[in-house]
Design a protein around this motif. Structure first.
Motif, PDB file in Angstrom:
ATOM      1  N   UNK A 304       0.784  -1.381  -0.016  1.00  0.00           N
ATOM      2  CA  UNK A 304       0.023  -0.098  -0.219  1.00  0.00           C
ATOM      3  C   UNK A 304       0.648   1.158   0.098  1.00  0.00           C
ATOM      4  N   UNK A 305       2.097   1.287  -0.189  1.00  0.00           N
ATOM      5  CA  UNK A 305       2.969   2.329  -0.555  1.00  0.00           C
ATOM      6  C   UNK A 305       3.619   2.757   0.785  1.00  0.00           C
ATOM      7  N   UNK A 306       4.455   3.849   0.720  1.00  0.00           N
ATOM      8  CA  UNK A 306       5.374   4.153   1.901  1.00  0.00           C
ATOM      9  C   UNK A 306       4.358   4.760   2.893  1.00  0.00           C
ATOM     10  N   UNK A 307       4.682   4.633   4.278  1.00  0.00           N
ATOM     11  CA  UNK A 307       3.834   5.108   5.367  1.00  0.00           C
ATOM     12  C   UNK A 307       3.682   6.908   5.218  1.00  0.00           C
ATOM     13  N   UNK A 308       2.593   7.292   5.469  1.00  0.00           N
ATOM     14  CA  UNK A 308       2.325   8.624   5.478  1.00  0.00           C
ATOM     15  C   UNK A 308       2.581   9.456   6.823  1.00  0.00           C
ATOM     16  N   UNK A 309       2.925   8.815   7.674  1.00  0.00           N
ATOM     17  CA  UNK A 309       3.501   9.492   9.061  1.00  0.00           C
ATOM     18  C   UNK A 309       4.514   8.527   9.630  1.00  0.00           C
ATOM     19  N   UNK A 310       5.024   9.031  10.848  1.00  0.00           N
ATOM     20  CA  UNK A 310       5.780   8.241  11.452  1.00  0.00           C
ATOM     21  C   UNK A 310       5.373   7.656  13.156  1.00  0.00           C
ATOM     22  N   UNK A 311       4.083   7.524  13.186  1.00  0.00           N
ATOM     23  CA  UNK A 311       3.674   7.176  14.412  1.00  0.00           C
ATOM     24  C   UNK A 311       3.561   5.435  14.491  1.00  0.00           C
ATOM     25  N   UNK A 312       4.113   4.959  15.489  1.00  0.00           N
ATOM     26  CA  UNK A 312       4.612   3.378  15.290  1.00  0.00           C
ATOM     27  C   UNK A 312       3.702   3.043  16.515  1.00  0.00           C
ATOM     28  N   UNK A 313       3.141   1.718  16.270  1.00  0.00           N
ATOM     29  CA  UNK A 313       2.501   0.967  17.381  1.00  0.00           C
ATOM     30  C   UNK A 313       3.028  -0.158  17.520  1.00  0.00           C
ATOM     31  N   UNK A 314       3.524  -0.759  18.802  1.00  0.00           N
ATOM     32  CA  UNK A 314       4.444  -1.956  18.846  1.00  0.00           C
ATOM     33  C   UNK A 314       3.701  -3.091  19.594  1.00  0.00           C
ATOM     34  N   UNK A 315       3.428  -4.291  19.061  1.00  0.00           N
ATOM     35  CA  UNK A 315       2.838  -5.082  19.882  1.00  0.00           C
ATOM     36  C   UNK A 315       3.680  -6.350  20.143  1.00  0.00           C
ATOM     37  N   UNK A 316       3.763  -6.632  21.580  1.00  0.00           N
ATOM     38  CA  UNK A 316       4.836  -7.877  21.923  1.00  0.00           C
ATOM     39  C   UNK A 316       3.907  -8.717  22.975  1.00  0.00           C
ATOM     40  N   UNK A 317       4.476  -9.976  23.066  1.00  0.00           N
ATOM     41  CA  UNK A 317       4.060 -10.844  24.111  1.00  0.00           C
ATOM     42  C   UNK A 317       5.246 -10.910  25.009  1.00  0.00           C
ATOM     43  N   UNK A 318       6.216 -10.151  24.900  1.00  0.00           N
ATOM     44  CA  UNK A 318       7.345 -10.296  25.933  1.00  0.00           C
ATOM     45  C   UNK A 318       7.974  -8.997  26.184  1.00  0.00           C
TER      46      UNK A 318
END
Lengths: 705, 705
Positions: A304-318
């Motif tokens: 779907x293309x380059x990201x339009x912004x720099x907000x990142x969500x991180x999911x982890x189980x550790x």
């Protein structure tokens, strides 16, 4: 495609001159690869000693061929190359590749031979690739005009990644690493000594090529500023990321580079600035180059293309991995912003032990109950407001007891159709598991730091591609008639003032009485400086006096003239410059120098220790506009000084940017005459009050032409 | 091994409490792994609901076991853990591991439960690992006391690398990556919540363990300064590299770390300083951690030890790669020094087109004639004077037509028996080719940048290990009786002067007449400052006057006392400090703060923009000696200011180092009372003239205990 391009990169017929029956030799490999690939064009081996080569009928020479081939591959010793090029020229062959080394990289004799070959080709309109190169390949056309050993046993897949490299070995290595990473190649071009076709031209081909979506480039230097910048700017405007490896940044490396290639390596810091300025990304390591190119290729080609912004969500189980990725993301310029409060509350209802902020840590509970994983990930995708989503899966996807459940749980959390969120994973698993998650739309990395860094690069590309093209009119400047030879400070200021550079009001007077009158006219204490085209360093001969009250100006001026008459008896004296003491402000140093390849470049830094101790300076290739000047100003570590420290207000950064842009336009318009300019210091006054260049020096050097 | 160690890491009998018949569950996995590994000890599954578990007879509880096991593994929910620990304590089991989460990391209730468990264990002398951990393994003993899923399908090889990790997931990932890299594991310990056994204790076990030669560690924070530093210093003295991953360096990361673990994360910059100070290497990425650990393991275990110097010779057959590795080597602090002239001349005789300097580029000629490769490499090994030799082989070792010849050619250039040159390669080839070259004694990397960086780390270890141990006597200082509560500047200076900190001669006087007398005694202009324990920021209340001529001292002092009486009417006034104007020098800022975990730390930076704008500061944990202080001073970017810029001479760096060390010893000796010290500014005078602290502030804060 132009005729040259199609003839060289997708020929329908080719001659292999110096064709060998031994498929492991340089003259044998291309033939073997072409036949293994099922190349559909006509192949003419040329070898006067044989009737057939690897089962194909052989020809004695180019003249004997049944048609004019689109391209000729010359697998011959250096000594036999000139006559082969002549034969191609005579027959009207449009393109040829020269594999052999032993030319310009080998000193005077080789250089002369290379020049003769080029002259022969030019006369006949024959375009040359090489010498000392590994040729080209184009997997979609089953075309392999190369002897690169990385094709031993495994050919390439077609795909979105173009490769241009001055070094055949490095280009081969990039292709090998891309293949290992599951990335297909659109076109692969190695340029070697670049007698004719150079890196910039090859780069611009790939910018035009619709199959190429991302470009990996390798250079030790470039031949031509304008072609290089045009290719980079073309890529930026076409939205094609260029991931660049430029070597020679160390002193040893630069020395080795100079001994290795015929190219003049531009100074590394300037090269670096040009890449940044025109939106390319400079990789520090080969691993980074591949990691970034992979992110570009996958996000542009299938996610779907380059990201339009720099907000990142991180999911982890550790927790540990989450923290590490948050560290890395912040270092890469990403914004690890928290989930909205209501979404956090909702997550906590389902997972009371979770950390719901960001990173969202669903804990090992989610491993036991995969529904919780789906729910958490869906909440992040739907409610997080993120541009980028990343999940940390560790070795899970490779585990026989866990893999299928995990993938299904993530699939159940797919974002809606048309979602623009870029999704990525880290995992350590066999290739088939990686490919499966890629098919689900994820970018997959083994190392979280490499992922965060590549995501940061995507955001940089996205931002560079979003900048409007600079209107060339804003970059041009009318040429002034410049004097021949040195000018005094006053002369330099007159020239630069016409170009818009602001200087304090100052009076050029011819004697001490004039200085007194000027000081009275200006009011308040003044600076008095000697004006002479022959005195570049005025303080050394007593030619500068500061903070002189008006009533002492005459005496001080007289003393200065007497001092100079002693210290520099032969200097031509234009008179004295009398100027008011400049208001307080932030001291900066601005200069122009001329890079042998990249032309005039503007340097900017803060005065004092910033430049002298910390080498905290930045460069841009001239000309550039105000917006670029603003980015330039923000490059330096000392930038907060201009924002105001210790209670000081903000300095007039806008006026500073205008000066930098104006200076760059002047330097470019007069690039043939002006070798260097020093504005030291330039004082940046408080916001709204402008800037003042307090001294100016122009070096007319030698004509570079 | 101590009893705890052998019981936990190499038990001859164990109880698995909560044993499951399902080999994919947490209570089932350890049993499955132990049996797959062929563990020779006695295994007692405990499960009151079953007669047998995975084919072994099961026991109802710990009390029912036929013997006291060396260790108990508790695979139980948090709620069932306390009674199981009680049962172990009652039976006299010496060690136990608690897998379950749900304790101190989950808030107040969990913390209370963890405390009760710990109290129960302590009373019985039962040592606990965890809770919330993944246990341990010891491949040489076939012992797997863990449920880590990375053992699914493939167990570990024994080897020289020890792993200690607070995070089970991260520790698993490290082990997985080590296995992929062909590195064996000596001991693997995850500490989780660290109710009892913490990272530092586990680290010190591995320092003692003869099978462990290199240690990879992961921490989010540490519990105890002294144990941590003792473990690091122990590793340094034993010559065992510790390659550390510490997370929480970003603001988000630090926040997540605090929410994740029960450990108090020390401030990241201080932690960083402690690692450097005690010779550990902090990896920035997991890939780097593995790359550096691999270099350590291979060089210590099989390649003759760490390199003794940083001179690197680079051999290539392709210029581009050579340049790149030279760039990377220089960036990693290696010395890419040229071959001796006679050796260069000799090489050119054999290979007229070669670049013989360094990198030695034998060109593609060496590909065709392997004898030339052997000759070049032998010349570099025998005549280059290098500590490290590196060859760039690219994809050659993976090529079916090229691989065998290449390896033989390199083998023919083996260095003499007993050579100390560390040899490394870059190549991209299948694992079996990599292992073959490793067997020939090479370190093998795919990426040249990763190799150069790892070699730089080896040189750092080598240098840190070569430093003599600091004599504890040089670090101690007699404790002074300190006042309770705030002291004035004069009081602070008195205390610190007794610790050896140099201050200008100054007179404490009680009135304006005294100030006048003091100024006359001192001669020349003076500084006058108010002396009051209640005024920390003297300039704000008009309490500082500089450059006062002796004949104006009385009037100025009187005015100051009047001003202060107005501005701070309630302040207790001790009098006035009168001091001579200090000589010119380099301004620095030195301070002490108390990290909640790592104790007193000393900060050092240059004054002005260096600290305020550039945050150019460095830290060391107190106490440290003069040699460490010298390394500290050289850390900052502004260091050249002390070497002398703009024609200034060198400053008295030796005296500065002495001051830093003295201050660190004072801060450590009084760590229970002193929360902070500011010496701002400290003026460093020209070489041989010493340093002067011009102001001093001691903060007695609250008692941390």
């Amino acid at each position: 495609m132009t005729r040259t391009l199609s003839a060289l990169l997708a020929p329908s017929s080719l001659a292999l001159v110096g064709a060998s029956d031994d498929a492991t030799r340089i003259g044998g490999r291309p033939l073997r690869y072409l036949r293994e690939a099922g190349f559909a064009g006509r192949i003419y081996p040329v070898n006067p000693k044989r009737d057939s080569v690897q089962g194909l009928p052989a020809y004695a020479d180019i003249a004997a061929l049944p048609e004019v081939p689109d391209t000729a591959i010359l697998a011959l010793p250096a000594s036999a190359t000139l006559s082969a090029v002549q034969a191609c020229a005579d027959r009207g062959v449009p393109t040829a590749t020269i594999f052999s080394a032993g030319f310009a990289e080998m000193g005077e004799e080789g250089r002369a031979l290379q020049s003769r070959i080029l002259a022969t080709a030019r006369e006949a309109g024959l375009r040359l690739l090489g010498p000392n190169c590994l040729g080209v390949f184009n997997p979609a056309a089953q075309y392999y005009g190369t002897f690169s050993v990385i094709l031993d046993g495994q050919l390439m897949q077609p795909g979105p990644v173009g490769v241009v490299s001055q070094s055949g070995a490095y280009g081969s290595h990039l292709a090998h690493l891309a293949r290992k990473r599951g990335l297909g190649i659109s076109k692969w071009v190695t340029t070697g000594n670049e007698a004719d076709i150079d890196l910039s031209e090859a780069l611009s081909w790939l910018v035009e090529d619709p199959q190429t979506r991302v470009i990996m480039a390798y250079a030790e230097g470039v031949q031509d500023r304008d072609r290089f910048i045009a290719a980079l700017e073309g890529a930026r405007q076409a939205g094609k990321p260029v991931v660049f490896m430029k070597t020679g940044r160390s002193s040893v490396g630069a020395e080795a580079a100079a001994s290795h290639t015929a190219a003049l390596a531009g100074s590394d810091a300037v090269f670096d600035a040009v890449l940044r300025q025109y939106g390319a990304y400079r990789a520090a390591t080969t691993a980074e180059q591949i990691d970034v190119a992979y992110a570009c290729a996958r996000s542009i080609d299938s996610a779907g293309g380059l990201p339009s912004g720099n907000r990142i969500g991180i999911f982890t189980m550790s927790g540990g991995f989450g923290i590490q990725l948050a560290d890395d993301s912040e270092a890469a310029g990403l914004d690890v912003s928290p989930m909205p409060e209501p979404a956090q509350a909702e997550l906590l209802k389902a997972l009371p032990f979770a950390a719901p902020r960001n990173p969202v840590d669903a804990t090992a509970q989610a491993v036991t109950d995969m529904g919780l994983l789906t729910q958490s990930v869906r909440a992040m995708l739907e409610q997080g407001g993120y541009d980028i989503f990343t999940a940390i899966l560790g070795t899970g996807p490779g585990s026989p007891t866990f893999s299928a459940k995990l993938r299904a749980a993530l699939q159940a959390a797919q974002p809606e159709q048309g979602s623009k969120i870029l999704r990525a994973l880290t995992m350590s698993a066999p290739d088939d598991a990686v490919r499966a998650y890629e098919d689900d739309g994820f970018l997959v990395y083994e190392d979280g730091s490499a992922l965060a860094n590549a995501l940061g690069a995507l955001v940089q590309f996205s931002s560079a591609f979003g900048r409007p093209a600079t209107d060339p009119a804003t970059l041009s400047m009318d040429q002034q008639d410049l004097p021949q030879g040195p000018v005094s400070e006053a002369g330099a200021k007159r020239l630069l003032a016409r170009a818009g550079i602001p200087f304090p009001p100052e009076h050029l007077v011819t004697d001490a009485a004039g200085a007194a009158q000027a000081a009275r006219d200006l009011g308040g204490p003044v600076v008095i400086k000697i004006a002479s085209p022959d005195i570049a360093h005025k303080t050394e001969v007593g030619g500068v006096a500061v903070n002189i009250p008006a009533d002492q100006a005459e005496a001080r001026a007289a003393r200065m003239l007497a001092d100079i008459a002693q210290a520099a008896p032969k200097a031509r004296i234009e008179g004295l410059l009398v100027a008011p003491m400049a208001p307080e402000g932030v001291e900066t140093i601005i200069g122009v120098s001329r890079d042998p390849v990249l032309g005039p470049v503007v340097m900017f830094g803060l005065g004092g220790v910033f430049v002298e101790v910390l080498r905290d300076v930045t460069f841009r290739a001239a000309p550039f506009d105000r917006a670029e000047a603003h980015r330039m100003i923000r490059d330096i570590r000392g930038y907060p000084m201009l924002e105001g420290v210790r209670g000081a207000g903000r300095a007039d950064v806008e006026a500073l940017a205008q000066l930098l842009s104006d200076l760059s336009r002047f330097a470019f318009a007069h690039r043939d005459q002006v070798a260097g300019i020093d504005l030291n210091p330039v004082r940046v006054l408080p916001e709204g009050q402008g800037v003042l260049a307090l001294d100016a020096l122009i070096d007319f050097g030698k004509d570079p032409a």
